[in-house]
Design a protein around this motif. Structure first.
Motif, PDB file in Angstrom:
ATOM      1  N   THR A 240       0.835  -1.201   0.000  1.00  0.00           N
ATOM      2  CA  THR A 240       0.000   0.000   0.000  1.00  0.00           C
ATOM      3  C   THR A 240       0.866   1.246   0.000  1.00  0.00           C
ATOM      4  O   THR A 240       0.626   2.192  -0.762  1.00  0.00           O
ATOM      5  CB  THR A 240      -0.934   0.007   1.221  1.00  0.00           C
ATOM      6  OG1 THR A 240      -1.823  -1.109   1.135  1.00  0.00           O
ATOM      7  CG2 THR A 240      -1.745   1.294   1.289  1.00  0.00           C
ATOM      8  N   GLY A 241       1.880   1.266   0.850  1.00  0.00           N
ATOM      9  CA  GLY A 241       2.805   2.399   0.876  1.00  0.00           C
ATOM     10  C   GLY A 241       3.451   2.623  -0.478  1.00  0.00           C
ATOM     11  O   GLY A 241       3.577   3.756  -0.947  1.00  0.00           O
ATOM     12  N   SER A 242       3.837   1.533  -1.138  1.00  0.00           N
ATOM     13  CA  SER A 242       4.487   1.638  -2.448  1.00  0.00           C
ATOM     14  C   SER A 242       3.526   2.102  -3.530  1.00  0.00           C
ATOM     15  O   SER A 242       3.911   2.848  -4.435  1.00  0.00           O
ATOM     16  CB  SER A 242       5.094   0.281  -2.839  1.00  0.00           C
ATOM     17  OG  SER A 242       6.110  -0.096  -1.942  1.00  0.00           O
ATOM     18  N   ILE A 244       1.013   4.117  -3.087  1.00  0.00           N
ATOM     19  CA  ILE A 244       0.725   5.532  -2.864  1.00  0.00           C
ATOM     20  C   ILE A 244       1.944   6.400  -3.139  1.00  0.00           C
ATOM     21  O   ILE A 244       1.825   7.516  -3.646  1.00  0.00           O
ATOM     22  CB  ILE A 244       0.220   5.754  -1.419  1.00  0.00           C
ATOM     23  CG1 ILE A 244      -1.018   4.880  -1.148  1.00  0.00           C
ATOM     24  CG2 ILE A 244      -0.098   7.216  -1.173  1.00  0.00           C
ATOM     25  CD1 ILE A 244      -2.150   5.079  -2.144  1.00  0.00           C
ATOM     26  N   TYR A 245       3.128   5.895  -2.843  1.00  0.00           N
ATOM     27  CA  TYR A 245       4.377   6.629  -3.090  1.00  0.00           C
ATOM     28  C   TYR A 245       5.325   5.735  -3.885  1.00  0.00           C
ATOM     29  O   TYR A 245       6.275   5.172  -3.340  1.00  0.00           O
ATOM     30  CB  TYR A 245       5.011   7.069  -1.772  1.00  0.00           C
ATOM     31  CG  TYR A 245       4.152   8.017  -0.985  1.00  0.00           C
ATOM     32  CD1 TYR A 245       3.934   9.314  -1.442  1.00  0.00           C
ATOM     33  CD2 TYR A 245       3.531   7.621   0.199  1.00  0.00           C
ATOM     34  CE1 TYR A 245       3.120  10.185  -0.738  1.00  0.00           C
ATOM     35  CE2 TYR A 245       2.722   8.499   0.903  1.00  0.00           C
ATOM     36  CZ  TYR A 245       2.524   9.776   0.437  1.00  0.00           C
ATOM     37  OH  TYR A 245       1.716  10.638   1.138  1.00  0.00           O
ATOM     38  N   PRO A 246       5.092   5.571  -5.186  1.00  0.00           N
ATOM     39  CA  PRO A 246       5.833   4.586  -5.987  1.00  0.00           C
ATOM     40  C   PRO A 246       7.315   4.855  -6.137  1.00  0.00           C
ATOM     41  O   PRO A 246       8.087   3.934  -6.411  1.00  0.00           O
ATOM     42  CB  PRO A 246       5.116   4.634  -7.347  1.00  0.00           C
ATOM     43  CG  PRO A 246       4.444   5.962  -7.383  1.00  0.00           C
ATOM     44  CD  PRO A 246       4.065   6.262  -5.977  1.00  0.00           C
ATOM     45  N   ARG A 247       7.744   6.108  -5.960  1.00  0.00           N
ATOM     46  CA  ARG A 247       9.165   6.426  -6.141  1.00  0.00           C
ATOM     47  C   ARG A 247       9.761   7.138  -4.925  1.00  0.00           C
ATOM     48  O   ARG A 247      10.816   7.750  -5.013  1.00  0.00           O
ATOM     49  CB  ARG A 247       9.340   7.312  -7.383  1.00  0.00           C
ATOM     50  CG  ARG A 247       8.942   6.602  -8.673  1.00  0.00           C
ATOM     51  CD  ARG A 247       9.480   7.294  -9.889  1.00  0.00           C
ATOM     52  NE  ARG A 247       9.260   6.487 -11.077  1.00  0.00           N
ATOM     53  CZ  ARG A 247       9.987   6.577 -12.184  1.00  0.00           C
ATOM     54  NH1 ARG A 247      10.996   7.426 -12.246  1.00  0.00           N
ATOM     55  NH2 ARG A 247       9.725   5.823 -13.229  1.00  0.00           N
ATOM     56  N   ALA A 252       6.858   5.927   1.581  1.00  0.00           N
ATOM     57  CA  ALA A 252       6.157   4.638   1.487  1.00  0.00           C
ATOM     58  C   ALA A 252       6.327   3.843   2.778  1.00  0.00           C
ATOM     59  O   ALA A 252       5.362   3.250   3.287  1.00  0.00           O
ATOM     60  CB  ALA A 252       6.688   3.847   0.296  1.00  0.00           C
ATOM     61  N   ASP A 253       7.538   3.828   3.317  1.00  0.00           N
ATOM     62  CA  ASP A 253       7.803   3.079   4.556  1.00  0.00           C
ATOM     63  C   ASP A 253       7.035   3.672   5.735  1.00  0.00           C
ATOM     64  O   ASP A 253       6.478   2.933   6.566  1.00  0.00           O
ATOM     65  CB  ASP A 253       9.300   3.087   4.866  1.00  0.00           C
ATOM     66  CG  ASP A 253      10.100   2.238   3.879  1.00  0.00           C
ATOM     67  OD1 ASP A 253       9.485   1.436   3.149  1.00  0.00           O
ATOM     68  OD2 ASP A 253      11.342   2.378   3.834  1.00  0.00           O
ATOM     69  N   ASN A 254       7.002   5.006   5.823  1.00  0.00           N
ATOM     70  CA  ASN A 254       6.282   5.655   6.914  1.00  0.00           C
ATOM     71  C   ASN A 254       4.780   5.400   6.823  1.00  0.00           C
ATOM     72  O   ASN A 254       4.112   5.131   7.823  1.00  0.00           O
ATOM     73  CB  ASN A 254       6.547   7.166   6.901  1.00  0.00           C
ATOM     74  CG  ASN A 254       7.955   7.512   7.336  1.00  0.00           C
ATOM     75  OD1 ASN A 254       8.613   6.719   8.014  1.00  0.00           O
ATOM     76  ND2 ASN A 254       8.437   8.678   6.957  1.00  0.00           N
TER      77      ASN A 254
END
Length: 410
Positions: A240-242, A244-247, A252-254
């Motif tokens: 899910t983190g990835s 939403i924040y693919p790069r 993404a980790d937070n």
């Protein structure tokens, strides 16, 4: 804790000295006929023409600074021809389209349909997209939020349905964006230069970019696929983190940590969040008889068999509840950031529809399929008899009734 994507820069180009600026060209005006008079065609044509006017104003801004035309020109300060060239380059790079959108003219066309479909075709939106959305920095969140606000206006932007279109239950522009995008690409990207596979890849990228503008999330596609062995709740929170924040790995980790905590509430039938979803009078206002029981049963089953994602039904309900401001106080009492809840619901739906659990992989292709099918699932609801019968009621109440009825009959 709110995760700010702006704090981690995207690895995009910041130098434009060697990038030639696209030349200003005379382009024919679009009309509703350009898109076979489909629902929303007139709005799209008007926006496309406005976009072209604004781009021309930017590209011609320094051509003749003393020229007097008697016509008030758009304020292009803060965006010049080299910025447009850089915007094209960075967009193409962010979505791995370098081998497809080779010419600057095709890059600009892709951005044109993206920004017109998301209601971001004015000069200020162009500035925000070029200088903020594609250049994440600590000071750009206000600009990106304005892009999101503009895009989401289309969720309540009524259109006139042309004669001959029967059985259409939604009259909002957003419902027809996908059809209009496909029509534009088919007409503007010729078969001689773009084969079906290339067009499909472009459509996938534009769908993802639309979601990222409307959700004010990170921008772009994955640089490489994510593989995994176990599709469990911890892994889903990371995916899910990835999504939403693919790069932006740190963001993404937070976010993954916050998603993990939210999942624990959604999979606990006794949690305050599940209780709120099943008992809130605004959500359940259309439910009668045994329907409240069946809705609660549906929500309670989310944690059964240690499943890793919400069902598509529950994700749809959670998504629409999370984005409505009338529940802000309820979420505050539960210590929940509704924005993150929206991200969770959409990501779960994408993972489900993309069958990431079976593939043991999250690639751009899987994410694209999941997003398209997830959007189709949402449109299926808005085509339903329930959605049409109670169209004066908010979507989340209609969804709750739809799910209760489906769960009762199932």
């Amino acid at each position: 804790m709110h995760v700010e994507s702006a704090k981690v820069p995207l690895p995009l180009s910041t130098q434009s000295t060697e990038q030639p600026a696209p030349a200003a060209q005379s382009v024919p005006e679009f009309t509703a006929d350009s898109f076979d008079n489909r629902p929303g065609a007139e709005i799209l044509a008007t926006r496309l023409n406005t976009f072209n006017e604004n781009i021309s104003a930017i590209l011609n801004a320094k051509k003749s600074e003393t020229e007097k035309t008697g016509t008030e020109k758009p304020d292009t300060e803060g965006l010049d021809a080299s910025d447009i060239a850089l915007m094209c380059k960075n967009f193409t790079s962010a979505f791995n389209l370098d081998d497809i959108l080779v010419e600057e003219s095709s890059q600009l066309k892709a951005i044109q349909i993206l920004l017109t479909l998301t209601n971001c075709h004015d000069i200020n939106s162009l500035k925000a997209f070029a200088n903020s959305k594609l250049h994440e920095n600590p000071d750009n969140q206000d600009a990106c939020q304005k892009l999101k606000d503009s895009a989401n206006k289309d969720n309540n932007n009524p259109i006139t349905i042309p004669p001959g279109y029967c059985g259409i239950t939604s009259q909002n522009f957003s419902f027809f964006r996908d059809q209009l995008m496909n029509s534009f690409i088919d007409s503007q990207f010729s078969e001689a230069n773009f084969d079906k596979e290339q067009k499909d890849q472009l459509k996938d990228a534009l769908r993802m970019a639309k979601m990222q503008i409307a959700g004010n999330t990170g921008i772009g596609n994955f640089k490489e696929s994510i593989t995994f062995d176990q599709f469990d709740r911890e892994q889903v929170s990371k995916l899910t983190g990835s999504l939403i924040y693919p790069r932006q790995k740190l963001c993404a980790d937070n976010l993954a940590k916050e998603i993990m905590a939210l999942q624990q509430q959604l999979f606990d039938s006794d949690s305050g969040l599940i209780d709120m979803l099943g008992n809130n009078e605004d959500i359940t206002k259309l439910l009668q008889g045994n329907q409240p029981y069946h809705l609660k049963q549906l929500l309670a089953r989310q944690g059964a068999d240690n499943r890793a994602t919400l069902t598509n039904d529950a994700a749809l309900l959670v998504s629409f509840v999370a984005r409505n401001s009338i529940f802000a106080d309820e979420f505050a009492k539960l210590g929940i950031n509704p924005e993150n809840l929206t991200h969770l619901a959409k990501a779960h739906s994408i993972l489900n529809h993309g069958q990431a659990d079976e593939q043991k992989e999250l690639s751009n292709e899987i994410a694209a399929k999941g997003l398209k099918d997830s959007d189709d699932f949402t449109r299926t609801f808005f085509k339903s008899e329930t959605a049409n019968k109670y169209k004066a009621e908010p979507p989340f109440a209609r969804i709750a009734l739809w799910l209760a009825e489906s769960n009762q009959s199932g």
